[in-house]
Motif scaffolding. Structure first.
Motif, PDB file in Angstrom:
ATOM      1  N   PHE A   8       5.139  -8.530  -2.925  1.00 24.77           N
ATOM      2  CA  PHE A   8       3.966  -9.024  -2.241  1.00 24.77           C
ATOM      3  C   PHE A   8       3.308  -7.980  -1.368  1.00 24.77           C
ATOM      4  O   PHE A   8       2.110  -8.005  -1.165  1.00 24.77           O
ATOM      5  CB  PHE A   8       4.348 -10.237  -1.379  1.00 24.77           C
ATOM      6  CG  PHE A   8       5.527 -10.003  -0.492  1.00 24.77           C
ATOM      7  CD1 PHE A   8       5.376  -9.407   0.739  1.00 24.77           C
ATOM      8  CD2 PHE A   8       6.800 -10.371  -0.905  1.00 24.77           C
ATOM      9  CE1 PHE A   8       6.463  -9.170   1.536  1.00 24.77           C
ATOM     10  CE2 PHE A   8       7.899 -10.135  -0.109  1.00 24.77           C
ATOM     11  CZ  PHE A   8       7.732  -9.529   1.113  1.00 24.77           C
ATOM     12  N   PHE A  11       0.143  -5.833  -2.594  1.00 23.31           N
ATOM     13  CA  PHE A  11      -1.124  -6.444  -2.946  1.00 23.31           C
ATOM     14  C   PHE A  11      -1.739  -7.156  -1.751  1.00 23.31           C
ATOM     15  O   PHE A  11      -1.046  -7.655  -0.892  1.00 23.31           O
ATOM     16  CB  PHE A  11      -0.946  -7.471  -4.067  1.00 23.31           C
ATOM     17  CG  PHE A  11      -0.240  -6.920  -5.260  1.00 23.31           C
ATOM     18  CD1 PHE A  11      -0.766  -5.859  -5.967  1.00 23.31           C
ATOM     19  CD2 PHE A  11       0.984  -7.437  -5.666  1.00 23.31           C
ATOM     20  CE1 PHE A  11      -0.096  -5.335  -7.058  1.00 23.31           C
ATOM     21  CE2 PHE A  11       1.652  -6.913  -6.744  1.00 23.31           C
ATOM     22  CZ  PHE A  11       1.100  -5.861  -7.445  1.00 23.31           C
ATOM     23  N   ILE A  13      -3.355 -10.450  -0.862  1.00 18.36           N
ATOM     24  CA  ILE A  13      -3.410 -11.763  -1.489  1.00 18.36           C
ATOM     25  C   ILE A  13      -4.281 -12.704  -0.661  1.00 18.36           C
ATOM     26  O   ILE A  13      -4.175 -12.742   0.548  1.00 18.36           O
ATOM     27  CB  ILE A  13      -1.998 -12.372  -1.607  1.00 18.36           C
ATOM     28  CG1 ILE A  13      -1.089 -11.434  -2.386  1.00 18.36           C
ATOM     29  CG2 ILE A  13      -2.037 -13.742  -2.245  1.00 18.36           C
ATOM     30  CD1 ILE A  13      -1.358 -11.338  -3.847  1.00 18.36           C
ATOM     31  N   THR A 136      -9.685  -4.300  -7.977  1.00 14.03           N
ATOM     32  CA  THR A 136      -9.480  -5.651  -7.473  1.00 14.03           C
ATOM     33  C   THR A 136      -9.451  -6.600  -8.658  1.00 14.03           C
ATOM     34  O   THR A 136     -10.252  -6.475  -9.586  1.00 14.03           O
ATOM     35  CB  THR A 136     -10.602  -6.042  -6.501  1.00 14.03           C
ATOM     36  OG1 THR A 136     -10.654  -5.075  -5.464  1.00 14.03           O
ATOM     37  CG2 THR A 136     -10.358  -7.408  -5.902  1.00 14.03           C
ATOM     38  N   TYR A 144      -6.065  -9.930  -5.711  1.00 11.75           N
ATOM     39  CA  TYR A 144      -5.143  -8.886  -5.274  1.00 11.75           C
ATOM     40  C   TYR A 144      -5.647  -7.535  -5.747  1.00 11.75           C
ATOM     41  O   TYR A 144      -6.551  -7.453  -6.593  1.00 11.75           O
ATOM     42  CB  TYR A 144      -3.722  -9.136  -5.790  1.00 11.75           C
ATOM     43  CG  TYR A 144      -3.625  -9.327  -7.283  1.00 11.75           C
ATOM     44  CD1 TYR A 144      -3.393  -8.252  -8.111  1.00 11.75           C
ATOM     45  CD2 TYR A 144      -3.758 -10.592  -7.856  1.00 11.75           C
ATOM     46  CE1 TYR A 144      -3.296  -8.415  -9.484  1.00 11.75           C
ATOM     47  CE2 TYR A 144      -3.663 -10.769  -9.229  1.00 11.75           C
ATOM     48  CZ  TYR A 144      -3.437  -9.689 -10.031  1.00 11.75           C
ATOM     49  OH  TYR A 144      -3.351  -9.853 -11.388  1.00 11.75           O
ATOM     50  N   ARG A 145      -5.082  -6.489  -5.171  1.00  8.24           N
ATOM     51  CA  ARG A 145      -5.464  -5.130  -5.542  1.00  8.24           C
ATOM     52  C   ARG A 145      -4.262  -4.387  -6.107  1.00  8.24           C
ATOM     53  O   ARG A 145      -3.139  -4.623  -5.702  1.00  8.24           O
ATOM     54  CB  ARG A 145      -5.971  -4.366  -4.320  1.00  8.24           C
ATOM     55  CG  ARG A 145      -7.362  -4.751  -3.889  1.00  8.24           C
ATOM     56  CD  ARG A 145      -7.849  -3.783  -2.830  1.00  8.24           C
ATOM     57  NE  ARG A 145      -9.133  -4.240  -2.307  1.00  8.24           N
ATOM     58  CZ  ARG A 145      -9.447  -4.246  -1.032  1.00  8.24           C
ATOM     59  NH1 ARG A 145      -8.577  -3.838  -0.148  1.00  8.24           N
ATOM     60  NH2 ARG A 145     -10.630  -4.652  -0.638  1.00  8.24           N
ATOM     61  N   ASP A 146      -4.545  -3.470  -7.007  1.00  3.20           N
ATOM     62  CA  ASP A 146      -3.504  -2.585  -7.532  1.00  3.20           C
ATOM     63  C   ASP A 146      -4.173  -1.299  -7.990  1.00  3.20           C
ATOM     64  O   ASP A 146      -5.410  -1.209  -8.059  1.00  3.20           O
ATOM     65  CB  ASP A 146      -2.765  -3.268  -8.687  1.00  3.20           C
ATOM     66  CG  ASP A 146      -1.406  -2.645  -8.975  1.00  3.20           C
ATOM     67  OD1 ASP A 146      -1.030  -1.671  -8.283  1.00  3.20           O
ATOM     68  OD2 ASP A 146      -0.705  -3.119  -9.886  1.00  3.20           O
TER      69      ASP A 146
END
Length: 355
Positions: A8, A11, A13, A136, A144-146
């Motif tokens: 968690f 990201f 959230i 995003t 969420y971002r990665d």
């Protein structure tokens, strides 16, 4: 859209709280650098008009979504753009677009390439493996971002479009290339099984990078020299979850007093509960299978505050369901009868495999 979800804290959230979708990232624009603008113009000039228009719409929306979004599952306009890109763009255009200065465009482009079965995607993946630009994403009402490089890797593996030896090569790069610092490395460390070859490298990651997930991987080796690393995680509030999770793999007697001390503090609480940590706490405690662990579980049932008791009972039941042992039968039978009367008991079952 496939996503391997583990940690968690990697990201950002946003929870579903209403039927209205949350504010979207395209509301905040980052201007392109001079170099990025030159790349964009160069690629735009090589695209057909229909493909260029789709890319413009994707860029304006600036997010990767699933087919339906928001709490009310409305159709995603960005997904429609993706469907159009699949129809309109040639393979040559898609390969060009992998260098486009917008991560959402690159993400959807790569999904298109994965569906072109005639293409070998591995060379394309290797070229963009280190792309650390943020993207995003929205699935349903969760945003969420990665790193876009992670998106490429995860979807390549999930789609089975790369060979087993190519997957092994990606894993080797993630583990041993010190320049590689994306979350796929952490996902790999969680999944890795102990082997003599990788131990020293994992320990280096744990110590040099101060990576708690690498310590978690080390715990599977059950080495005495790693005990202090695990203790340091347990004693730090920010990393305690990972430290206690290590004990599930390595239930050494030196860790039990630390679990007991934390446990005794938590059952006295009336608010501010650490649900995620409780989940691993009881899974760790039941690994000991001794009288001390029985005493600790019974202490929970008799000494916990009324407000804490509900959550602690739930996580004891989850732990004993996942790790049954006759030594705990009395406690389990008592809780099982109580939990099964709870309307949420089916949801609790889904938490058994979550650590």
């Amino acid at each position: 859209m496939n996503k391997i979800i583990y940690f968690f804290f990697f990201f950002l959230i946003f929870s579903c709280k209403s039927s209205s979708p949350p504010p979207l990232p395209h509301e905040i624009k980052r201007p392109l650098s001079v170099w990025e603008l030159e790349i964009k113009n160069l690629i735009d000039n090589k695209l057909s008009e229909s493909t260029r228009l789709i890319v413009q719409k994707m860029t304006a929306y600036n997010i990767i979504t699933s087919s339906h979004i928001s709490y009310s599952a409305i159709p995603s306009e960005q997904w429609k753009n993706f469907e159009e890109l699949k129809k309109q763009a040639s393979s040559e255009e898609l390969i060009l677009l992998m260098d486009y200065p917008n991560s959402s465009v690159k993400g959807y482009t790569f999904l298109c390439l994965l569906e072109r079965k005639e293409l070998d995607v591995y060379p394309i993946l290797k070229k963009h493996y280190y792309d650390t630009n943020l993207v995003t994403m929205q699935e349903g009402c969760i945003i969420y971002r990665d790193r876009i490089g992670n998106f490429f890797v995860e979807n390549s593996i999930a789609s089975k479009r790369i060979k087993e030896n190519e997957v092994d090569s990606l894993k080797k790069i993630a583990l041993y290339d010190k320049k590689y610092q994306m979350s796929y490395k952490n996902e790999l460390l969680i999944q890795i099984e102990p082997n003599e070859t990788d131990y020293e490298r994992i320990r280096e990651i744990a110590i040099v990078e101060r990576n708690p997930i690498a310590v978690l991987a080390l715990s599977k080796y059950k080495q005495d020299q790693d005990k202090e690393l695990i203790k340091s995680l347990i004693n730090n509030e920010q990393t305690r979850y990972f430290g206690i999770r290590c004990v599930i793999h390595f239930p050494d007697t030196e860790f039990f007093p630390l679990l007991e001390s934390y446990h005794d503090e938590e059952i006295k609480k009336r608010t501010d509960f650490s649900y995620t940590t409780y989940r691993v706490l009881y899974k760790a405690i039941v690994q000991y299978q001794n009288q001390e662990s029985i005493y600790l579980l019974k202490k929970t049932l008799t000494k916990a505050t009324n407000s804490a008791s509900e959550y602690h009972k739930k996580y004891i039941w989850i732990a004993l369901t996942k790790y049954p042992n006759s030594i705990y039968n009395e406690i389990f039978n008592q809780l099982d009868a109580e939990i099964k009367q709870d309307s949420l008991s089916e949801l609790y079952l889904q938490e058994i495999e979550i650590d």
